[in-house]
Scaffold this active site. Structure first.
Site, PDB file in Angstrom:
ATOM      1  N   LYS A 134    -129.761 -58.205  15.895  1.00 16.08           N
ATOM      2  CA  LYS A 134    -129.368 -58.539  14.527  1.00 16.08           C
ATOM      3  C   LYS A 134    -127.849 -58.740  14.419  1.00 16.08           C
ATOM      4  CE  LYS A 134    -133.489 -58.238  12.604  1.00 16.08           C
ATOM      5  NZ  LYS A 134    -134.341 -57.993  13.772  1.00 16.08           N
TER       6      LYS A 134
HETATM    7  C1  PLP Z   1    -137.918 -60.525   9.067  1.00 17.65           C
HETATM    8  C2  PLP Z   1    -137.976 -59.164   9.677  1.00 17.65           C
HETATM    9  N1  PLP Z   1    -138.546 -58.165   8.987  1.00 17.65           N
HETATM   10  C3  PLP Z   1    -138.620 -56.922   9.468  1.00 17.65           C
HETATM   11  C4  PLP Z   1    -138.140 -56.603  10.720  1.00 17.65           C
HETATM   12  C5  PLP Z   1    -138.350 -55.212  11.237  1.00 17.65           C
HETATM   13  O1  PLP Z   1    -137.193 -54.586  11.656  1.00 17.65           O
HETATM   14  P1  PLP Z   1    -137.253 -53.448  12.782  1.00 17.65           P
HETATM   15  O2  PLP Z   1    -137.491 -54.134  14.090  1.00 17.65           O
HETATM   16  O3  PLP Z   1    -135.912 -52.797  12.682  1.00 17.65           O
HETATM   17  O4  PLP Z   1    -138.342 -52.527  12.431  1.00 17.65           O
HETATM   18  C6  PLP Z   1    -137.537 -57.591  11.473  1.00 17.65           C
HETATM   19  C7  PLP Z   1    -137.013 -57.282  12.809  1.00 17.65           C
HETATM   20  O5  PLP Z   1    -137.046 -58.029  13.730  1.00 17.65           O
HETATM   21  C8  PLP Z   1    -137.462 -58.915  10.962  1.00 17.65           C
HETATM   22  O6  PLP Z   1    -136.934 -59.900  11.671  1.00 17.65           O
END
Ligand code: PLP
Length: 375
Positions: free
Chosen positions: A187
């Site tokens: 990210k």
């Molecule tokens: C659009 C979106 N939503 C939710 C998430 C979930 O984040 P995490 O991987 O920190 O749980 C991501 C992560 O890649 C994402 O790209």
């Protein structure tokens, strides 16, 4: 050039500097690895960065989305509308609370939810909308919010890929409603694993703070729990890294913008679509660089050719409704969301991060040019 003689170029890379290392070391040496001062400081900086009155750090973007579903009162029998062209977490969060995900199709240009499709998907059982800012491009917030307001539906923005993006001139996160963030190492900023929920509502914030901390109440002692909660806390080591990252947020975002602009220049003339440019209402924060290949091109062959040269790619993003567990559970099949399915068949992420060098970008583009010619 062969992979044996050249460095490989990975899909993404975090940008960690000495200041980040110092901040993390400070926490390690302090002995306060959780519930110390780094968490609240990270939250304060994050709320400033996105212009939200309240920010609650949590253990992942998925946890952030899950808590928003709890806040929205989503439960068995409810439906939650979301985008099929997203990471699975934006749909899974509804399932965690016993609700059914409902996929509305996307706009072929923005790759975000088509407000018309959202309006058409509403039923008396619709409880919430999870609107995703895919690849850091802001979704049609005003239109989506108007639909939610009209039908008494809770709007949750999945801005996990969009830290730093702006809609109608204001940062995502400052538009009042619940917004979620994620800090996995690919990210814009990272805390290792981590996420956050921002909101303008003090009451919502208070509830999230309790829910992430096993349902403890502000007034209760460690072993008193006022509601069913979770352990979705972000530890202080992670928060310290986040503080360092946020100190450089502007530089990180600018470096990513520059890297994207370089790609867009280099890719001019190739037979593919580059990401949608910003307009007056939408200012993207660059998360990934995703190209769309022409119909009829064998994407797997292109990816294999790049892979043979040590260049990372990914078929970003598969349509969520066609994942095997979704098909099995809900009977979703091809044809449910044709625009998303077409995008899923043709889009491909190429290496992208804040410090991608010009030389690497040129190598990626040359390899892509050769692969497209061969395909
Ligand atoms: C659009 C979106 N939503 C939710 C998430 C979930 O984040 P995490 O991987 O920190 O749980 C991501 C992560 O890649 C994402 O790209």
């Amino acid at each position: 050039m062969t992979a044996a003689t050249t460095q490989s170029i990975g899909l993404s890379a975090p940008w960690i500097d000495e200041r980040d290392e110092e901040l993390v070391l400070d926490v390690l040496r302090s002995g306060r690895l959780s519930l110390g001062p780094a968490g609240p400081l990270f939250e304060e900086r994050l709320s400033q960065a996105v212009g939200a009155p309240h920010a609650a750090a949590v253990s992942s973007g998925t946890a952030a989305l899950h808590l928003c579903m709890v806040l929205a009162g989503v439960g068995p029998g409810d439906e939650v509308i979301t985008s099929p062209y997203s990471f699975v977490a934006s749909a899974n969060c509804a399932i965690y609370e016993g609700a059914t995900p409902v996929f509305a199709d996307i706009d072929p240009d923005t790759l975000n939810l088509d407000p018309g499709a959202v309006a058409a998907a509403i039923t008396p059982r619709t409880k919430a909308l999870v609107a995703v800012d895919i690849f850091g491009y802001p979704c049609e917030l005003d239109e989506l919010r108007a639909i939610c307001d009209r039908h008494g539906i809770v709007l949750v923005e999945d801005s996990c890929e969009a830290l730093g993006a702006r809609y109608k001139g204001r940062p995502l996160g400052s538009h009042g409603h619940l917004a979620t963030w994620a800090f996995y190492p690919n990210k814009q900023i990272t805390t290792g694993e981590g996420g956050a929920v921002t909101t303008a509502s003090a009451a919502e914030h208070e509830l999230i703070v309790s829910l992430r901390n096993q349902g403890r109440l502000e007034t209760s002692s460690w072993l008193q729990h006022g509601r069913l909660g979770f352990n979705y806390r972000l530890d202080d080591v992670s928060a310290a890294l986040g503080i360092g990252q946020l100190e450089r947020l502007d530089a990180i975002l600018q470096a990513r913008r520059d890297a994207a602009a370089r790609y867009t220049d280099l890719l001019a003339g190739l037979d593919l679509e580059t990401p949608l440019a910003d307009d007056a209402d939408h200012e993207r924060s660059w998360f990934v660089y995703v190209v769309k290949l022409p119909r009829g091109i064998d994407r797997n062959a292109v990816m294999a050719r790049l892979g043979a040269e040590g260049i990372g790619t990914a078929p970003y993003l598969p349509s969520i409704h066609l994942q095997s567990y979704m098909r099995e559970r809900y009977g979703f099949a091809e044809g449910l969301c044709p625009v998303s399915e077409d995008a899923s068949a043709r889009t491909m992420a190429i290496p992208f991060h804040a410090r991608l060098s010009r030389e690497d970008a040129e190598r990626v583009v040359e390899a892509l040019r050769a692969a497209l010619e061969a395909a």
